[in-house]
Write a protein that holds these residues in place. Structure first.
Motif, PDB file in Angstrom:
ATOM      1  N   ARG A  19       0.823  -1.219   0.000  1.00 41.23           N
ATOM      2  CA  ARG A  19       0.000   0.000   0.000  1.00 41.23           C
ATOM      3  C   ARG A  19       0.851   1.260   0.000  1.00 41.23           C
ATOM      4  NH1 ARG A  19      -2.403  -1.003   4.928  1.00 41.23           N
ATOM      5  NH2 ARG A  19      -2.146   1.225   5.276  1.00 41.23           N
ATOM      6  N   GLY A  23       1.109   3.656  -3.072  1.00 36.32           N
ATOM      7  CA  GLY A  23       0.599   4.998  -2.828  1.00 36.32           C
ATOM      8  C   GLY A  23       1.605   6.069  -3.198  1.00 36.32           C
ATOM      9  N   LEU A  72      -4.415   5.069  -0.117  1.00 37.43           N
ATOM     10  CA  LEU A  72      -3.725   3.786   0.030  1.00 37.43           C
ATOM     11  C   LEU A  72      -2.735   3.834   1.183  1.00 37.43           C
ATOM     12  CD1 LEU A  72      -2.909   2.502  -3.566  1.00 37.43           C
ATOM     13  CD2 LEU A  72      -4.461   1.492  -1.890  1.00 37.43           C
ATOM     14  N   GLY A  75      -4.580   3.768   4.268  1.00 36.58           N
ATOM     15  CA  GLY A  75      -5.314   2.520   4.447  1.00 36.58           C
ATOM     16  C   GLY A  75      -6.777   2.771   4.744  1.00 36.58           C
ATOM     17  N   SER A  78      -9.437   1.485   0.854  1.00 44.61           N
ATOM     18  CA  SER A  78      -8.355   0.863   0.091  1.00 44.61           C
ATOM     19  C   SER A  78      -8.845   0.024  -1.077  1.00 44.61           C
ATOM     20  CB  SER A  78      -7.502  -0.006   1.013  1.00 44.61           C
ATOM     21  OG  SER A  78      -6.979   0.761   2.052  1.00 44.61           O
ATOM     22  N   GLY A  82      -7.924   0.577  -4.843  1.00 47.56           N
ATOM     23  CA  GLY A  82      -7.348  -0.507  -5.628  1.00 47.56           C
ATOM     24  C   GLY A  82      -8.107  -0.737  -6.922  1.00 47.56           C
ATOM     25  N   CYS A 122      -0.219  -4.886  -8.080  1.00 44.19           N
ATOM     26  CA  CYS A 122      -0.293  -4.379  -6.697  1.00 44.19           C
ATOM     27  C   CYS A 122      -1.681  -3.822  -6.386  1.00 44.19           C
ATOM     28  CB  CYS A 122       0.767  -3.315  -6.473  1.00 44.19           C
ATOM     29  SG  CYS A 122       2.442  -3.974  -6.444  1.00 44.19           S
ATOM     30  N   VAL A 126      -4.424  -5.165  -3.449  1.00 41.38           N
ATOM     31  CA  VAL A 126      -5.145  -4.372  -2.452  1.00 41.38           C
ATOM     32  C   VAL A 126      -6.654  -4.542  -2.634  1.00 41.38           C
ATOM     33  CG1 VAL A 126      -5.590  -2.038  -1.599  1.00 41.38           C
ATOM     34  CG2 VAL A 126      -3.262  -2.722  -2.202  1.00 41.38           C
ATOM     35  N   PRO A 131      -6.832  -3.645   2.993  1.00 42.55           N
ATOM     36  CA  PRO A 131      -5.671  -2.925   3.504  1.00 42.55           C
ATOM     37  C   PRO A 131      -4.854  -3.684   4.547  1.00 42.55           C
ATOM     38  CG  PRO A 131      -7.628  -2.182   4.632  1.00 42.55           C
ATOM     39  CD  PRO A 131      -8.081  -3.168   3.575  1.00 42.55           C
ATOM     40  N   SER A 135      -3.980  -0.283   9.318  1.00 41.91           N
ATOM     41  CA  SER A 135      -4.613   0.714   8.462  1.00 41.91           C
ATOM     42  C   SER A 135      -5.537   1.598   9.282  1.00 41.91           C
ATOM     43  CB  SER A 135      -5.418   0.027   7.350  1.00 41.91           C
ATOM     44  OG  SER A 135      -6.505  -0.695   7.890  1.00 41.91           O
TER      45      SER A 135
END
Length: 146
Positions: A19, A23, A72, A75, A78, A82, A122, A126, A131, A135
């Motif tokens: 994350r 991010g 992200l 968190g 999320s 994503g 990635c 997520v 998350p 988070s």
């Protein structure tokens, strides 16, 4: 050392790492679209690619990348981030990187689809796994926001 940690702890740490790195990368991509090149400049680029409603999608993509990166890292929301970032990377790959290929030859500038595909993987991670426990989302709401 990993054998002494539970799978849950390892999973939560890995999700946090994914994350935060994801991010930071998306903030780094969204920031110039919003504040350096600006929405008009990015809209012009999208127009050259043949994207319909380039002004509208310049705003959408810039905000998805910049705000999506921030949420992200925190968190929160999320899975939504994503999803939107995965869509963003699919479109970017199909519009730009398919023509370039997976890896750009060493004598050419730019990147191939490898970075976009890694970011897509990635973002999907997520989206599917959420998350993790480390988070704001789980700290504030004591459960994942779907």
């Amino acid at each position: 050392m990993l054998t002494k940690l539970s799978n849950k702890i390892v999973t939560d740490i890995v999700l946090l790492i994914v994350r935060v790195i994801l991010g930071v990368i998306f903030i780094a991509h969204g920031y110039p679209k919003l504040f350096v090149v600006g929405i008009p400049g990015f809209a012009q680029f999208l127009s050259q690619l043949g994207v319909p409603l380039p002004g509208f999608f310049a705003v959408v993509v810039s905000l998805v990348e910049f705000v999506g990166g921030i949420v992200l890292i925190l968190g929160i929301f999320s899975r939504w981030a994503g999803l939107l970032l995965a869509i963003n990377m699919i479109v970017a790959t199909l519009l730009v990187k398919v023509k370039v290929g997976l890896v750009v030859p060493p004598n050419q500038a730019g990147t191939g689809a490898e970075l976009d595909l890694a970011l897509l993987a990635c973002a999907l991670t997520v989206l599917v796994f959420g998350p993790g426990s480390i988070s704001v989302e789980l700290g504030l709401f004591k459960k994942e926001i779907s």
